[in-house]
Motif scaffolding. Sequence first.
Motif, PDB file in Angstrom:
ATOM      1  N   ASN A 192       8.233  19.851  10.107  1.00  0.00           N
ATOM      2  CA  ASN A 192       7.096  19.846  11.028  1.00  0.00           C
ATOM      3  C   ASN A 192       6.945  18.444  11.611  1.00  0.00           C
ATOM      4  O   ASN A 192       6.672  17.481  10.893  1.00  0.00           O
ATOM      5  N   TYR A 193       7.105  18.319  12.927  1.00  0.00           N
ATOM      6  CA  TYR A 193       7.088  17.004  13.557  1.00  0.00           C
ATOM      7  C   TYR A 193       5.716  16.331  13.439  1.00  0.00           C
ATOM      8  O   TYR A 193       5.622  15.116  13.306  1.00  0.00           O
ATOM      9  N   GLY A 194       4.648  17.131  13.485  1.00  0.00           N
ATOM     10  CA  GLY A 194       3.318  16.568  13.359  1.00  0.00           C
ATOM     11  C   GLY A 194       3.115  15.893  12.016  1.00  0.00           C
ATOM     12  O   GLY A 194       2.515  14.812  11.932  1.00  0.00           O
ATOM     13  N   SER A 195       3.613  16.518  10.948  1.00  0.00           N
ATOM     14  CA  SER A 195       3.491  15.929   9.611  1.00  0.00           C
ATOM     15  C   SER A 195       4.215  14.586   9.538  1.00  0.00           C
ATOM     16  O   SER A 195       3.721  13.621   8.951  1.00  0.00           O
ATOM     17  N   ARG A 196       5.378  14.536  10.136  1.00  0.00           N
ATOM     18  CA  ARG A 196       6.134  13.274  10.141  1.00  0.00           C
ATOM     19  C   ARG A 196       5.406  12.189  10.930  1.00  0.00           C
ATOM     20  O   ARG A 196       5.346  11.035  10.520  1.00  0.00           O
ATOM     21  N   LEU A 197       4.836  12.565  12.053  1.00  0.00           N
ATOM     22  CA  LEU A 197       4.227  11.564  12.926  1.00  0.00           C
ATOM     23  C   LEU A 197       2.878  11.080  12.407  1.00  0.00           C
ATOM     24  O   LEU A 197       2.513   9.915  12.615  1.00  0.00           O
ATOM     25  N   GLN A 198       2.127  11.931  11.693  1.00  0.00           N
ATOM     26  CA  GLN A 198       0.896  11.433  11.100  1.00  0.00           C
ATOM     27  C   GLN A 198       1.208  10.391  10.037  1.00  0.00           C
ATOM     28  O   GLN A 198       0.465   9.417   9.874  1.00  0.00           O
ATOM     29  N   ALA A 199       2.326  10.588   9.344  1.00  0.00           N
ATOM     30  CA  ALA A 199       2.742   9.610   8.332  1.00  0.00           C
ATOM     31  C   ALA A 199       3.145   8.292   8.984  1.00  0.00           C
ATOM     32  O   ALA A 199       2.772   7.204   8.523  1.00  0.00           O
ATOM     33  N   LYS A 212      14.964   6.643   7.940  1.00  0.00           N
ATOM     34  CA  LYS A 212      15.378   5.261   7.646  1.00  0.00           C
ATOM     35  C   LYS A 212      14.679   4.254   8.553  1.00  0.00           C
ATOM     36  O   LYS A 212      14.321   3.153   8.129  1.00  0.00           O
ATOM     37  N   ASP A 213      14.490   4.655   9.809  1.00  0.00           N
ATOM     38  CA  ASP A 213      13.913   3.728  10.789  1.00  0.00           C
ATOM     39  C   ASP A 213      12.408   3.534  10.624  1.00  0.00           C
ATOM     40  O   ASP A 213      11.881   2.471  10.970  1.00  0.00           O
ATOM     41  N   HIS A 214      11.710   4.544  10.086  1.00  0.00           N
ATOM     42  CA  HIS A 214      10.246   4.487  10.126  1.00  0.00           C
ATOM     43  C   HIS A 214       9.547   4.592   8.778  1.00  0.00           C
ATOM     44  O   HIS A 214       8.322   4.418   8.712  1.00  0.00           O
ATOM     45  N   TYR A 215      10.277   4.866   7.705  1.00  0.00           N
ATOM     46  CA  TYR A 215       9.636   4.965   6.398  1.00  0.00           C
ATOM     47  C   TYR A 215      10.218   3.942   5.429  1.00  0.00           C
ATOM     48  O   TYR A 215      11.437   3.805   5.345  1.00  0.00           O
ATOM     49  N   ARG A 216       9.343   3.272   4.726  1.00  0.00           N
ATOM     50  CA  ARG A 216       9.767   2.547   3.522  1.00  0.00           C
ATOM     51  C   ARG A 216       9.429   3.473   2.359  1.00  0.00           C
ATOM     52  O   ARG A 216       8.264   3.705   2.071  1.00  0.00           O
ATOM     53  N   ALA A 272       2.143   7.135  11.844  1.00  0.00           N
ATOM     54  CA  ALA A 272       0.967   6.500  12.421  1.00  0.00           C
ATOM     55  C   ALA A 272       0.125   5.798  11.363  1.00  0.00           C
ATOM     56  O   ALA A 272      -0.373   4.681  11.579  1.00  0.00           O
ATOM     57  N   LEU A 273      -0.057   6.434  10.206  1.00  0.00           N
ATOM     58  CA  LEU A 273      -0.849   5.807   9.148  1.00  0.00           C
ATOM     59  C   LEU A 273      -0.141   4.568   8.613  1.00  0.00           C
ATOM     60  O   LEU A 273      -0.762   3.519   8.401  1.00  0.00           O
ATOM     61  N   SER A 274       1.170   4.672   8.418  1.00  0.00           N
ATOM     62  CA  SER A 274       1.954   3.525   7.950  1.00  0.00           C
ATOM     63  C   SER A 274       1.847   2.360   8.924  1.00  0.00           C
ATOM     64  O   SER A 274       1.603   1.207   8.532  1.00  0.00           O
ATOM     65  N   VAL A 296       0.867  -1.168   0.000  1.00  0.00           N
ATOM     66  CA  VAL A 296       0.000   0.000   0.000  1.00  0.00           C
ATOM     67  C   VAL A 296       0.906   1.220   0.000  1.00  0.00           C
ATOM     68  O   VAL A 296       1.765   1.367   0.870  1.00  0.00           O
ATOM     69  N   CYS A 297       0.732   2.083  -0.977  1.00  0.00           N
ATOM     70  CA  CYS A 297       1.608   3.245  -1.126  1.00  0.00           C
ATOM     71  C   CYS A 297       0.894   4.517  -0.654  1.00  0.00           C
ATOM     72  O   CYS A 297      -0.131   4.907  -1.212  1.00  0.00           O
ATOM     73  N   ILE A 298       1.452   5.137   0.375  1.00  0.00           N
ATOM     74  CA  ILE A 298       0.887   6.359   0.950  1.00  0.00           C
ATOM     75  C   ILE A 298       1.513   7.577   0.270  1.00  0.00           C
ATOM     76  O   ILE A 298       2.731   7.630   0.079  1.00  0.00           O
ATOM     77  N   VAL A 299       0.685   8.534  -0.066  1.00  0.00           N
ATOM     78  CA  VAL A 299       1.159   9.785  -0.664  1.00  0.00           C
ATOM     79  C   VAL A 299       0.726  10.926   0.251  1.00  0.00           C
ATOM     80  O   VAL A 299      -0.458  11.246   0.355  1.00  0.00           O
ATOM     81  N   THR A 300       1.703  11.525   0.944  1.00  0.00           N
ATOM     82  CA  THR A 300       1.411  12.571   1.911  1.00  0.00           C
ATOM     83  C   THR A 300       2.670  13.379   2.163  1.00  0.00           C
ATOM     84  O   THR A 300       3.716  13.123   1.548  1.00  0.00           O
ATOM     85  N   TYR A 301       2.590  14.367   3.073  1.00  0.00           N
ATOM     86  CA  TYR A 301       3.786  15.085   3.508  1.00  0.00           C
ATOM     87  C   TYR A 301       4.456  14.242   4.592  1.00  0.00           C
ATOM     88  O   TYR A 301       4.025  14.256   5.732  1.00  0.00           O
ATOM     89  N   HIS A 302       5.474  13.514   4.242  1.00  0.00           N
ATOM     90  CA  HIS A 302       6.133  12.681   5.258  1.00  0.00           C
ATOM     91  C   HIS A 302       7.565  13.126   5.542  1.00  0.00           C
ATOM     92  O   HIS A 302       8.142  12.723   6.541  1.00  0.00           O
ATOM     93  N   ILE A 303       8.127  13.966   4.672  1.00  0.00           N
ATOM     94  CA  ILE A 303       9.455  14.533   4.907  1.00  0.00           C
ATOM     95  C   ILE A 303       9.268  16.026   5.136  1.00  0.00           C
ATOM     96  O   ILE A 303       9.003  16.781   4.221  1.00  0.00           O
ATOM     97  N   SER A 304       9.393  16.444   6.383  1.00  0.00           N
ATOM     98  CA  SER A 304       9.100  17.821   6.727  1.00  0.00           C
ATOM     99  C   SER A 304       9.825  18.193   8.005  1.00  0.00           C
ATOM    100  O   SER A 304      10.182  17.328   8.806  1.00  0.00           O
TER     101      SER A 304
END
Length: 375
Positions: free
Chosen positions: A14-21, A91-95, A23-25, A4-12
């Motif tokens: 803004n810590y909230g943007s990173r953490l929502q990504a 590296k630790d949290h995103y594929r 959490a969804l993953s 499943v490929c997520i398309v969102t703001y995941h590199i930012s």
Amino acid sequence: MKRVCIVTYHISSNYGSRLQAVALSKSIDKLGYEACFLRRFTARFFTFRHPQMVYARVCRKLTRKTNKKFFTPIPYQISETRKARLDQFTKDHYREIEINTDAEWKQIIKDRVTFVSGSDIIWNPAVGYPSFYFLDYAYYAKLPCMAYASSIGALELPKKYYGAYKRYLNSFRAIGVREKATIDLFSGIIDNKLTKVVDPTLLLTSEEWDAYADKAQYSEPIEDRYIFCYFVMHDQTYWDYAKMVQEQTGLQVVVLPMHHLDEQQPFTIIKDGTPYEFIDLIRRAEFVLTDSFHTGVFSLQYKKEFYLLRRDRKAEDAKFNELLSRYGLEDRVITDRSRFERKQSIDYERAHEILQKDREASKRFLAEALSSCDR
């Protein structure tokens, strides 16, 4: 295992943007899928075969100046240490995947990868013509698409984009949005049903977030009692207010800076912070001052006393209003910045009863939406 490929703001920054990504993953992984993030799509031959995709990208280029004015924050020069720590977090949290060739894209199509338009204000019309975050490439490849907690962050939608909204969103198998305001804006424009769901960070419990907070590292010890400040916008009136609160309470102010100008404030500055420190500093704080939606969300998770300073962006009020009203937190908004009055009585027992129901309903939506994409 299906991807499943997520398309969102995941590199930012803004810590909230990173953490929502994150959490969804994690939530998608828990349902038995393998979640990844699309960082870039540049399959040229496929793009050129679809004139509407070419048109969309030209329009986005032409509106680049306007986009930058709206979205680009004050330049933030991060330290090499912080950059390295954020890179390690990635590296630790995103594929992550990049689709740079038609051969790579053909393999994605062959695998029938599901695409998810993720959370945050990715559908804001100020970005320009709807394309990347509306999954136009997946639409033309006839791949299954859905949305989870996508948001607009706008007061109105340009009529010139109506055709694109209809084309892409009517093809989604399921659409979950973060705010009712998004449902209202799309009413009468698209035919697909829209369902209100919680922000991805609320899909995980505070106990699950503890595992991230426990990884926080500090170059110097933080006092036991402190006020935590995290501001997305740079506004000197925020800092004037924080100074007044510090003088009144006698508590240390600890800041996780978003902008380099914030580092000049006369408080304890955590320059090399990551999302780990962001969660931990909220978890341990005496109370929180913020203009950040996700800081409010984590304050709710950890049952913290927090105070919200409104941003000077009326279009973003909906996300704050809905969060606060849903969980009985309306009095968290600072309406008079000339004085500070602590309000410590928050009915978090009731708030968390509602949150648990919302969390379970949103989990069901996500599971059913992904299942519909398998068919």
